[in-house]
Design a protein around this motif. Structure first.
Motif, PDB file in Angstrom:
ATOM      1  N   UNK A 283      -2.340  -3.434  -3.843  1.00 37.32           N
ATOM      2  CA  UNK A 283      -1.112  -3.839  -3.150  1.00 37.32           C
ATOM      3  C   UNK A 283      -1.334  -5.086  -2.295  1.00 37.32           C
ATOM      4  N   UNK A 284      -2.505  -5.187  -1.686  1.00 36.34           N
ATOM      5  CA  UNK A 284      -2.815  -6.379  -0.891  1.00 36.34           C
ATOM      6  C   UNK A 284      -2.842  -7.624  -1.766  1.00 36.34           C
ATOM      7  N   UNK A 285      -3.437  -7.493  -2.962  1.00 38.00           N
ATOM      8  CA  UNK A 285      -3.476  -8.634  -3.877  1.00 38.00           C
ATOM      9  C   UNK A 285      -2.070  -9.016  -4.335  1.00 38.00           C
ATOM     10  N   UNK A 286      -1.212  -8.047  -4.566  1.00 40.25           N
ATOM     11  CA  UNK A 286       0.154  -8.342  -4.992  1.00 40.25           C
ATOM     12  C   UNK A 286       0.945  -9.007  -3.861  1.00 40.25           C
ATOM     13  N   UNK A 287       0.693  -8.581  -2.624  1.00 40.68           N
ATOM     14  CA  UNK A 287       1.385  -9.204  -1.489  1.00 40.68           C
ATOM     15  C   UNK A 287       0.958 -10.652  -1.306  1.00 40.68           C
ATOM     16  N   UNK A 288      -0.301 -10.943  -1.535  1.00 38.67           N
ATOM     17  CA  UNK A 288      -0.773 -12.325  -1.428  1.00 38.67           C
ATOM     18  C   UNK A 288      -0.160 -13.203  -2.501  1.00 38.67           C
ATOM     19  N   UNK A 289       0.113 -12.635  -3.663  1.00 41.24           N
ATOM     20  CA  UNK A 289       0.691 -13.423  -4.750  1.00 41.24           C
ATOM     21  C   UNK A 289       2.063 -13.959  -4.364  1.00 41.24           C
ATOM     22  N   UNK A 290       2.842 -13.149  -3.651  1.00 39.35           N
ATOM     23  CA  UNK A 290       4.199 -13.580  -3.269  1.00 39.35           C
ATOM     24  C   UNK A 290       4.215 -14.314  -1.932  1.00 39.35           C
ATOM     25  N   UNK A 291       3.029 -14.613  -1.378  1.00 39.44           N
ATOM     26  CA  UNK A 291       2.948 -15.451  -0.183  1.00 39.44           C
ATOM     27  C   UNK A 291       3.056 -14.732   1.126  1.00 39.44           C
ATOM     28  N   UNK A 292       2.832 -13.436   1.149  1.00 39.65           N
ATOM     29  CA  UNK A 292       2.926 -12.691   2.403  1.00 39.65           C
ATOM     30  C   UNK A 292       1.590 -12.697   3.132  1.00 39.65           C
ATOM     31  N   UNK A 293       1.662 -12.691   4.455  1.00 40.84           N
ATOM     32  CA  UNK A 293       0.485 -12.526   5.277  1.00 40.84           C
ATOM     33  C   UNK A 293       0.388 -11.059   5.665  1.00 40.84           C
ATOM     34  N   UNK A 294      -0.632 -10.434   5.215  1.00 40.09           N
ATOM     35  CA  UNK A 294      -0.760  -8.998   5.398  1.00 40.09           C
ATOM     36  C   UNK A 294      -2.216  -8.684   5.708  1.00 40.09           C
ATOM     37  N   UNK A 295      -2.407  -7.720   6.572  1.00 44.00           N
ATOM     38  CA  UNK A 295      -3.756  -7.266   6.926  1.00 44.00           C
ATOM     39  C   UNK A 295      -4.056  -5.975   6.184  1.00 44.00           C
ATOM     40  N   UNK A 296      -5.304  -5.908   5.722  1.00 41.18           N
ATOM     41  CA  UNK A 296      -5.712  -4.738   4.949  1.00 41.18           C
ATOM     42  C   UNK A 296      -6.746  -3.948   5.740  1.00 41.18           C
ATOM     43  N   UNK A 297      -6.533  -2.671   5.830  1.00 42.42           N
ATOM     44  CA  UNK A 297      -7.507  -1.761   6.400  1.00 42.42           C
ATOM     45  C   UNK A 297      -8.014  -0.863   5.276  1.00 42.42           C
ATOM     46  N   UNK A 298      -8.822   0.152   5.617  1.00 44.47           N
ATOM     47  CA  UNK A 298      -9.410   1.005   4.586  1.00 44.47           C
ATOM     48  C   UNK A 298      -8.336   1.717   3.765  1.00 44.47           C
ATOM     49  N   UNK A 299      -7.328   2.293   4.429  1.00 48.25           N
ATOM     50  CA  UNK A 299      -6.288   3.040   3.717  1.00 48.25           C
ATOM     51  C   UNK A 299      -4.897   2.612   4.155  1.00 48.25           C
ATOM     52  N   UNK A 300      -4.722   1.343   4.587  1.00 49.51           N
ATOM     53  CA  UNK A 300      -3.391   0.918   5.033  1.00 49.51           C
ATOM     54  C   UNK A 300      -3.226  -0.586   4.867  1.00 49.51           C
ATOM     55  N   UNK A 301      -1.942  -0.993   4.785  1.00 43.33           N
ATOM     56  CA  UNK A 301      -1.534  -2.398   4.792  1.00 43.33           C
ATOM     57  C   UNK A 301      -0.594  -2.604   5.980  1.00 43.33           C
ATOM     58  N   UNK A 302      -0.815  -3.681   6.737  1.00 39.48           N
ATOM     59  CA  UNK A 302       0.000  -3.951   7.933  1.00 39.48           C
ATOM     60  C   UNK A 302       0.762  -5.255   7.748  1.00 39.48           C
ATOM     61  N   UNK A 303       2.097  -5.199   7.986  1.00 39.78           N
ATOM     62  CA  UNK A 303       2.981  -6.362   7.912  1.00 39.78           C
ATOM     63  C   UNK A 303       3.490  -6.673   9.319  1.00 39.78           C
ATOM     64  N   UNK A 304       3.448  -7.965   9.673  1.00 39.58           N
ATOM     65  CA  UNK A 304       3.913  -8.381  10.999  1.00 39.58           C
ATOM     66  C   UNK A 304       5.367  -8.833  10.893  1.00 39.58           C
ATOM     67  N   UNK A 305       6.258  -8.201  11.693  1.00 43.88           N
ATOM     68  CA  UNK A 305       7.666  -8.571  11.719  1.00 43.88           C
ATOM     69  C   UNK A 305       7.905  -9.672  12.760  1.00 43.88           C
ATOM     70  N   UNK A 306       9.111 -10.224  12.756  1.00 43.96           N
ATOM     71  CA  UNK A 306       9.413 -11.356  13.638  1.00 43.96           C
ATOM     72  C   UNK A 306       9.528 -10.949  15.100  1.00 43.96           C
ATOM     73  N   UNK A 307       9.937  -9.751  15.366  1.00 43.08           N
ATOM     74  CA  UNK A 307      10.192  -9.301  16.738  1.00 43.08           C
ATOM     75  C   UNK A 307       9.010  -8.553  17.317  1.00 43.08           C
ATOM     76  N   UNK A 308       7.822  -9.039  17.011  1.00 45.28           N
ATOM     77  CA  UNK A 308       6.578  -8.462  17.545  1.00 45.28           C
ATOM     78  C   UNK A 308       6.373  -7.005  17.147  1.00 45.28           C
ATOM     79  N   UNK A 309       7.086  -6.566  16.138  1.00 50.14           N
ATOM     80  CA  UNK A 309       6.864  -5.229  15.597  1.00 50.14           C
ATOM     81  C   UNK A 309       6.004  -5.331  14.354  1.00 50.14           C
ATOM     82  N   UNK A 310       5.318  -4.277  14.074  1.00 48.43           N
ATOM     83  CA  UNK A 310       4.471  -4.223  12.863  1.00 48.43           C
ATOM     84  C   UNK A 310       4.882  -3.017  12.020  1.00 48.43           C
TER      85      UNK A 310
END
Length: 513
Positions: A432-459
């Motif tokens: 899923x992290x590789x697929x998110x990078x393909x569409x240009x998203x900045x995403x952080x990968x942990x051992x069992x999770x993906x984190x997306x940063x929203x505009x209003x300082x929410x994740x």
């Protein structure tokens, strides 16, 4: 000349079966009339002068015969001077020929019956001999056939002269063969000619019901059964001999005639029995027990295994452990994107399986589309080899070169399901992290999770969780809202998802972000 007073019996006819029809006797007064009746007056041309002469000659002959008979009755001496034999009538000649032909026909008929009966008996004897010796010659291609002295029949030697000296010759090795009245082989089977080795586990009883014999088997099959019985008898004796030697893994807990009970540890017990071979459903362990003794004792391999019984018992312990491992793996492959394959190892105490994760090509945009891990069991030691499995250390370090590697580590049976499901979940996170990078998203990968940063300082995080009891990977959406410096997580349970549904959730998150 002595003339008996016997009437002349003439034949009227001879039937086809040889029965003779004799004309009734006539008196002396009727004889002239009978002679007259024999004259055919129906002919158109008749020599009357010859008739008169014949009648005159017949009268003279009749008078001479009457005088002769009178002299014989009076016991007077009779002297016969020269006398010409009367000329036979054509009908008398035919009657004599018919009688002679009938006699010869009867003789030929009796001779034909005798020859026919003799030929049939000889043909049956030849067929019996051909059936017996033909079957014996076919047996001689595969068995040692010996002829006994005199007329004592034949014997077949089933002993193995290539075996080692410490293996005694079985009493079943000699089978006597005679010829049955029908010409078939009559085999005199020795007692206990259908025994075989049976392996069972404590608490598991074997049904010893006899199978109904539905017909006579061929001599080859019977000899093969006896030969197998001899081999199993020798294997059982060798097993007992091995069991009497001390071993750290094998303890003898019971022994009696045709029975041996062994302890393989606190959880397993084994019994080996010599039973009639008609018990149903023999286990594969029986075949392996025969195989290892055949390879190391009877055939004599170059690299012989020491303490064969210990090796056999450890093999059984290994199989018991493998059944438990395989049960866990089969429960895991209920997940639709996991596939399990058996991997042959060609070793009795090593087993292996491959667990595959397939990602549909319609979902991926290049790169790795599947990964697999190898589960290996050595004796009772379990290890996992992962190819394409994310390295935990690399994940925390953020190093792309250390994310995918080949790792191998040992684990216990209780941790097998959890570790494998974690590997599957971590591989899905990596995908899923590789697929998110393909569409240009900045995403952080942990051992069992993906984190997306929203505009209003929410994740927003997509988290995988392991459900070891249900053998599946569950997914959660966690929204971390920061209010007055405090993080308030909002959790949404998505449950187990297919790869297509999981990819759809990722695209929704991309649109949302």
């Amino acid at each position: 000349v002595t003339v008996d007073r016997l009437p002349i019996k003439r034949l009227n006819a001879i039937e086809e079966d040889g029965t003779e029809r004799i004309a009734p006797e006539i008196s002396q007064e009727e004889k002239p009339l009978a002679l007259l009746r024999r004259i055919d007056f129906g002919m158109s041309i008749w020599p009357w002068q010859g008739l008169v002469e014949n009648l005159h000659q017949a009268r003279q002959e009749l008078s001479i015969i009457i005088d002769l008979i009178n002299h014989v009755e009076a016991n007077d001496a009779v002297t016969v001077a020269g006398m010409t034999r009367p000329k036979q009538l054509p009908s008398e000649v035919l009657s004599d020929l018919a009688i002679s032909a009938s006699t010869k026909f009867q003789s030929f008929r009796h001779i034909g019956k005798y020859l026919k009966q003799t030929a049939k008996a000889l043909e049956q004897q030849v067929a019996r001999e051909a059936r017996f010796y033909g079957a014996l010659m076919r047996l001689q291609r595969n068995w040692k056939v010996k002829r006994q002295r005199g007329n004592a029949g034949f014997t077949i030697d089933l002993s193995d002269h290539t075996s080692t000296d410490f293996i005694r010759t079985s009493s079943l090795s000699t089978v006597r063969i005679d010829q049955a009245p029908s010409g078939m082989l009559a085999m005199h089977l020795p007692g206990r000619s259908s025994h075989s080795v049976h392996v069972g586990f404590h608490g598991q009883e074997t049904d010893e019901g006899l199978v109904k014999d539905e017909g006579a088997k061929g001599a080859h099959s019977v000899l093969r059964e006896i030969q197998c019985a001899i081999f199993d008898e020798q294997v059982f004796e060798l097993v007992i001999g091995e069991a009497l030697h001390p071993s750290p893994r094998v303890n003898v807990t019971g022994i009696r005639e045709n029975f041996l009970q062994l302890s393989l540890g606190p959880e397993a017990a084994l019994n080996v029995r010599l039973l009639p071979s008609r018990s149903p459903n023999p286990l594969s362990s029986e075949v392996y027990l025969q195989q290892i003794f055949n390879q190391n004792v009877f055939v004599g391999m170059h690299e012989q295994t020491t303490n064969l019984l210990r090796h056999f018992c450890m093999t059984l312990s290994h199989r018991i452990y493998c059944y438990k491992v395989l049960s866990e793996l089969e429960n895991m492959v209920r997940v639709p994107y996991l596939h399990l394959f058996s991997h042959p190892t060609w070793h009795s105490r090593v087993s292996a399986w491959f667990l595959y994760l397939d990602i549909p090509q319609t979902v991926t945009h290049g790169g790795k589309s599947h990964f697999h891990c190898k589960i290996v069991v050595h004796d009772e030691s379990l290890s996992i080899e992962g190819e394409g499995t994310p390295n935990v250390g690399g994940l925390f370090k953020g190093s792309s070169t250390e994310v995918c590697s080949i790792s191998e580590y040992n684990c216990g049976l209780a941790d097998l399901t959890s570790i494998l499901l974690q590997q599957v979940a971590s591989q899905l996170i990596y995908w899923l992290h590789a697929e998110a990078l393909v569409v240009g998203m900045k995403v952080k990968r942990d051992f069992l999770s993906l984190s997306f940063q929203l505009d209003n300082s929410e994740s927003l995080a997509l988290v995988a969780s392991i459900d070891q009891r249900e053998y599946c990977v569950n997914w959660w959406l966690i929204l971390n809202d920061i209010d007055d410096g405090l993080v308030k997580p909002d959790k949404r349970f998505l449950g187990p998802l297919t790869l297509e549904a999981l990819y759809g959730v990722l695209m929704d998150l991309v649109s949302l972000c």
